[in-house]
Each structure stands twice: as C-alpha cells, then as structure tokens.
Scaffold this motif. Structure first.
Motif, PDB file in Angstrom:
ATOM      1  N   ASN A   1       0.817  -1.213   0.000  1.00 29.92           N
ATOM      2  CA  ASN A   1       0.000   0.000   0.000  1.00 29.92           C
ATOM      3  C   ASN A   1       0.852   1.266   0.000  1.00 29.92           C
ATOM      4  OD1 ASN A   1      -2.717  -0.850  -0.184  1.00 29.92           O
ATOM      5  ND2 ASN A   1      -2.662  -1.540   1.941  1.00 29.92           N
ATOM      6  N   GLY A   2       0.290   2.333  -0.570  1.00 31.34           N
ATOM      7  CA  GLY A   2       1.031   3.566  -0.787  1.00 31.34           C
ATOM      8  C   GLY A   2       1.636   4.171   0.454  1.00 31.34           C
ATOM      9  N   SER A   3       0.889   4.216   1.549  1.00 31.03           N
ATOM     10  CA  SER A   3       1.402   4.850   2.764  1.00 31.03           C
ATOM     11  C   SER A   3       2.561   4.059   3.358  1.00 31.03           C
ATOM     12  CB  SER A   3       0.283   4.990   3.803  1.00 31.03           C
ATOM     13  OG  SER A   3      -0.234   3.717   4.164  1.00 31.03           O
ATOM     14  N   ILE A   4       2.457   2.746   3.336  1.00 30.15           N
ATOM     15  CA  ILE A   4       3.499   1.878   3.890  1.00 30.15           C
ATOM     16  C   ILE A   4       4.799   2.006   3.098  1.00 30.15           C
ATOM     17  CG2 ILE A   4       4.176  -0.546   4.123  1.00 30.15           C
ATOM     18  CD1 ILE A   4       2.358   0.331   6.374  1.00 30.15           C
ATOM     19  N   VAL A   5       4.691   1.862   1.784  1.00 29.63           N
ATOM     20  CA  VAL A   5       5.869   1.963   0.933  1.00 29.63           C
ATOM     21  C   VAL A   5       6.427   3.381   0.976  1.00 29.63           C
ATOM     22  CG1 VAL A   5       6.690   1.809  -1.449  1.00 29.63           C
ATOM     23  CG2 VAL A   5       5.129   0.080  -0.555  1.00 29.63           C
ATOM     24  N   GLY A   6       5.539   4.369   1.039  1.00 29.54           N
ATOM     25  CA  GLY A   6       5.984   5.758   1.091  1.00 29.54           C
ATOM     26  C   GLY A   6       6.794   6.072   2.334  1.00 29.54           C
ATOM     27  N   ILE A   7       6.332   5.611   3.497  1.00 32.32           N
ATOM     28  CA  ILE A   7       7.075   5.842   4.744  1.00 32.32           C
ATOM     29  C   ILE A   7       8.419   5.128   4.696  1.00 32.32           C
ATOM     30  CG2 ILE A   7       7.149   5.205   7.189  1.00 32.32           C
ATOM     31  CD1 ILE A   7       5.591   7.696   6.843  1.00 32.32           C
ATOM     32  N   ALA A   8       8.431   3.898   4.183  1.00 26.41           N
ATOM     33  CA  ALA A   8       9.685   3.148   4.098  1.00 26.41           C
ATOM     34  C   ALA A   8      10.683   3.862   3.184  1.00 26.41           C
ATOM     35  CB  ALA A   8       9.418   1.737   3.594  1.00 26.41           C
ATOM     36  N   LEU A   9      10.212   4.342   2.041  1.00 28.93           N
ATOM     37  CA  LEU A   9      11.092   5.048   1.115  1.00 28.93           C
ATOM     38  C   LEU A   9      11.613   6.346   1.722  1.00 28.93           C
ATOM     39  CD1 LEU A   9       9.189   4.557  -2.270  1.00 28.93           C
ATOM     40  CD2 LEU A   9      11.442   3.636  -1.685  1.00 28.93           C
ATOM     41  N   ARG A  10      10.743   7.077   2.412  1.00 30.96           N
ATOM     42  CA  ARG A  10      11.165   8.340   3.017  1.00 30.96           C
ATOM     43  C   ARG A  10      12.187   8.081   4.132  1.00 30.96           C
ATOM     44  NH1 ARG A  10       9.291  13.772   3.592  1.00 30.96           N
ATOM     45  NH2 ARG A  10      11.031  14.821   4.660  1.00 30.96           N
ATOM     46  N   ALA A  11      11.943   7.045   4.914  1.00 35.25           N
ATOM     47  CA  ALA A  11      12.882   6.706   5.986  1.00 35.25           C
ATOM     48  C   ALA A  11      14.257   6.361   5.410  1.00 35.25           C
ATOM     49  CB  ALA A  11      12.342   5.548   6.815  1.00 35.25           C
ATOM     50  N   LYS A  12      14.280   5.570   4.351  1.00 35.23           N
ATOM     51  CA  LYS A  12      15.555   5.226   3.729  1.00 35.23           C
ATOM     52  C   LYS A  12      16.223   6.461   3.130  1.00 35.23           C
ATOM     53  CE  LYS A  12      17.390   2.047   3.190  1.00 35.23           C
ATOM     54  NZ  LYS A  12      18.535   1.569   4.030  1.00 35.23           N
ATOM     55  N   GLN A  13      15.423   7.314   2.516  1.00 33.98           N
ATOM     56  CA  GLN A  13      15.954   8.549   1.930  1.00 33.98           C
ATOM     57  C   GLN A  13      16.625   9.418   2.983  1.00 33.98           C
ATOM     58  OE1 GLN A  13      12.991  10.862  -0.229  1.00 33.98           O
ATOM     59  NE2 GLN A  13      14.008  12.760   0.349  1.00 33.98           N
ATOM     60  N   GLU A  14      16.078   9.402   4.194  1.00 38.00           N
ATOM     61  CA  GLU A  14      16.612  10.210   5.289  1.00 38.00           C
ATOM     62  C   GLU A  14      17.723   9.494   6.046  1.00 38.00           C
ATOM     63  OE1 GLU A  14      15.782  13.284   5.816  1.00 38.00           O
ATOM     64  OE2 GLU A  14      14.064  13.448   4.463  1.00 38.00           O
ATOM     65  N   GLY A  15      18.093   8.297   5.613  1.00 37.72           N
ATOM     66  CA  GLY A  15      19.225   7.597   6.205  1.00 37.72           C
ATOM     67  C   GLY A  15      18.915   6.681   7.369  1.00 37.72           C
ATOM     68  N   HIS A  16      17.630   6.358   7.586  1.00 37.51           N
ATOM     69  CA  HIS A  16      17.249   5.498   8.703  1.00 37.51           C
ATOM     70  C   HIS A  16      17.291   4.019   8.325  1.00 37.51           C
ATOM     71  CE1 HIS A  16      15.798   8.907  11.096  1.00 37.51           C
ATOM     72  NE2 HIS A  16      15.267   9.373   9.975  1.00 37.51           N
TER      73      HIS A  16
ATOM     74  N   PRO B   1       2.667  -4.312  -6.639  1.00 37.81           N
ATOM     75  CA  PRO B   1       2.884  -3.092  -5.855  1.00 37.81           C
ATOM     76  C   PRO B   1       1.933  -1.983  -6.300  1.00 37.81           C
ATOM     77  CG  PRO B   1       4.978  -4.033  -6.524  1.00 37.81           C
ATOM     78  CD  PRO B   1       3.921  -4.792  -7.258  1.00 37.81           C
ATOM     79  N   LYS B   2       1.496  -1.160  -5.341  1.00 40.26           N
ATOM     80  CA  LYS B   2       0.563  -0.070  -5.633  1.00 40.26           C
ATOM     81  C   LYS B   2       1.231   1.301  -5.613  1.00 40.26           C
ATOM     82  CE  LYS B   2      -3.274  -2.689  -3.585  1.00 40.26           C
ATOM     83  NZ  LYS B   2      -4.304  -2.713  -2.512  1.00 40.26           N
ATOM     84  N   HIS B   3       2.479   1.347  -5.165  1.00 41.07           N
ATOM     85  CA  HIS B   3       3.198   2.613  -5.109  1.00 41.07           C
ATOM     86  C   HIS B   3       3.844   2.897  -6.466  1.00 41.07           C
ATOM     87  CE1 HIS B   3       6.260   5.563  -3.836  1.00 41.07           C
ATOM     88  NE2 HIS B   3       5.432   5.832  -2.832  1.00 41.07           N
ATOM     89  N   PRO B   4       3.897   4.170  -6.877  1.00 44.00           N
ATOM     90  CA  PRO B   4       4.497   4.507  -8.174  1.00 44.00           C
ATOM     91  C   PRO B   4       5.931   4.017  -8.339  1.00 44.00           C
ATOM     92  CG  PRO B   4       3.322   6.397  -7.280  1.00 44.00           C
ATOM     93  CD  PRO B   4       3.325   5.356  -6.216  1.00 44.00           C
ATOM     94  N   SER B   5       6.628   3.812  -7.241  1.00 38.06           N
ATOM     95  CA  SER B   5       8.004   3.315  -7.308  1.00 38.06           C
ATOM     96  C   SER B   5       8.075   1.888  -7.817  1.00 38.06           C
ATOM     97  CB  SER B   5       8.655   3.383  -5.921  1.00 38.06           C
ATOM     98  OG  SER B   5       8.034   2.459  -5.040  1.00 38.06           O
TER      99      SER B   5
END
Length: 249
Positions: free
Chosen positions: A122-137, A153-157
């Motif tokens: 789902n978009g929110s789950i994948v989005g948070i994971a991608l943002r966390a990785k982008q920020e170095g977590h 997958p439902k996320h544009p990525s």
C-alpha cells in the motif's frame, strides 16, 4: 474449527520462536539496541490491522520506553485533515501521505523504523519506508512474504516494503491471511497476521532488552501504569525523550 485455528496459530508461533532462538532476529535486535544506545527512538508504523504491531512495540507495559507509534490518524489529530478523511481505506493507499506524516513528527538520525504490513504494497506503507531510507534510517519490515510476492505493488516506485527494508521479518501469514475453511466455496476465516506480528513485536522487545541487560545496563522498559509506582517509573524515563515519544489516548 477452533482446533484447526489453534493448530494454524501454534505452528506459526512455534516456527517464529525457532527463528528467534536460532538468531534469525538478531540483525533487527542489533539495530534496535544500537539505536537506543545512541539516543534513538524506535518508530513503529502500520495501517489497518497492522496497527496492532505498532501498539505492541510502542507505549505498552513491558515494552521499550524509547518507542513511538506513527498512525494515519495523526494527519487529523496533529495535522489539518478533516476527520472524514479517516473513513474507508483511502489514506493507507495514498502515495503522498508519507510526506505529510513525516512533517508532523520529530525524527532523529539514530531512529530506526519498524514497519508492519501484511501485503507490503500500500502507498502509505511503501511511502514511509522510502522516506525513511531517503533520510538515512534503518528500516525493519514485518510482512507476509507469501502474500507480498503474490500481489502487484501499488506505489508509483513499483516497490514492495520487503524490497526497501534493510531487515525483513516474515510474519508467516498465508496469501489472503485467513487460514481455516468455512463451508464450501473457498471461503476462509481465522486470520493470523495480527497474532504473528504481535508475537514478533514481543520477541524483538525481549531480544533487545536481553541484549542491553547482558551488557550490564538496565533496559528502559515500561511498568504497567496500573501498579503502584508505575507512573513515577515511566515518567522519569520518558522525560529523556520528551515529545519524541509523545502519545495520545
């Protein structure tokens, strides 16, 4: 029927215990221990029934104090979305909600993200994971590998949670989650992902606390607020983190 469900649950919990006993959760535990030692907070996120995982990780008796649960309702309670936006399942599929949630909370570089999603798409789950990785977590995923590998997958990525995370823990739920046939026609009941995810959360908590204890330190664990001295114990340790672990009813 009840016996069949009992067997489905017990078999999976026994397998998870064996995985933990043989070191299968060590990488996740080590990341959690390192985060806590460096002043980090364990950030837990899940939507739908996977919110149960976040509730097991963050803010409960016997749990680790440096923990915080992120929830879609934060966009209403702490943001400016109307409560009507919480109806249905649109927010958990929203691919843009991650950035909105991110701005509502204080994250430090040492924080580790524990993200649970049975489907992992789902978009929110994948989005948070991608943002966390982008920020170095560091990202730890709890997901059904059988289910996530069987769906698109439902996320544009085009990514699944399991393809983003640094550490992936299989919750052992089957495709579709339910396990026990009810009559004819292929209808099933007896979903197991919430149970196995909650068990994983407790195994991670125990493993982290034990690792800290073995190093001669005192694990920062919550006492029940419903026993004498519980509030005083908890408040003294929570003060170290302030609003970073702030919680609501």
């Amino acid at each position: 029927m009840f016996g069949a469900f009992d067997e489905q649950v017990r078999t999976r919990l026994s397998e998870l215990q064996s995985i933990a006993q043989s070191g299968g959760l060590d990488e996740a535990v080590e990341a959690m221990v390192t985060s806590i030692r460096n002043g980090g907070v364990l950030q837990a996120f899940g939507t739908g029934h996977s919110q149960a995982f976040a509730m097991e990780i963050a803010g409960r008796a016997g749990g680790l104090i440096p923990t915080h649960a992120i929830a879609l309702r934060d966009t209403v309670l702490q943001g400016d979305r109307p409560a009507s936006d919480l109806k249905g399942g649109l927010l958990e599929r929203d691919t843009n909600i991650a950035d909105e949630l991110w701005e509502l909370h204080e994250f430090h570089p040492e924080d580790v993200f524990l993200i649970a999603s049975n489907s992992g798409v789902n978009g929110s789950i994948v989005g948070i994971a991608l943002r966390a990785k982008q920020e170095g977590h560091t990202v730890i995923a709890v997901t059904s590998l059988e289910h996530t590998n069987a769906v698109t997958p439902k996320h544009p990525s085009g990514k699944r949670l399991a393809e983003i995370a640094d550490v992936v823990i299989d919750n052992l739920a089957p495709f579709g989650d339910a396990t026990v046939p009810v009559g004819d026609g292929g209808i099933l009941a007896g979903a197991v992902s919430s149970i196995t995810a909650a068990y994983i959360a407790q195994l991670l908590t125990l493993g982290t606390a034990a690792r800290i204890q073995e190093a001669g330190e005192t694990p920062p664990l919550y006492l029940s607020a419903n026993i004498p001295g519980g509030d005083e114990h908890n408040d003294a340790l929570k003060a170290r983190y302030g609003e970073r672990i702030g919680s609501m009813a």
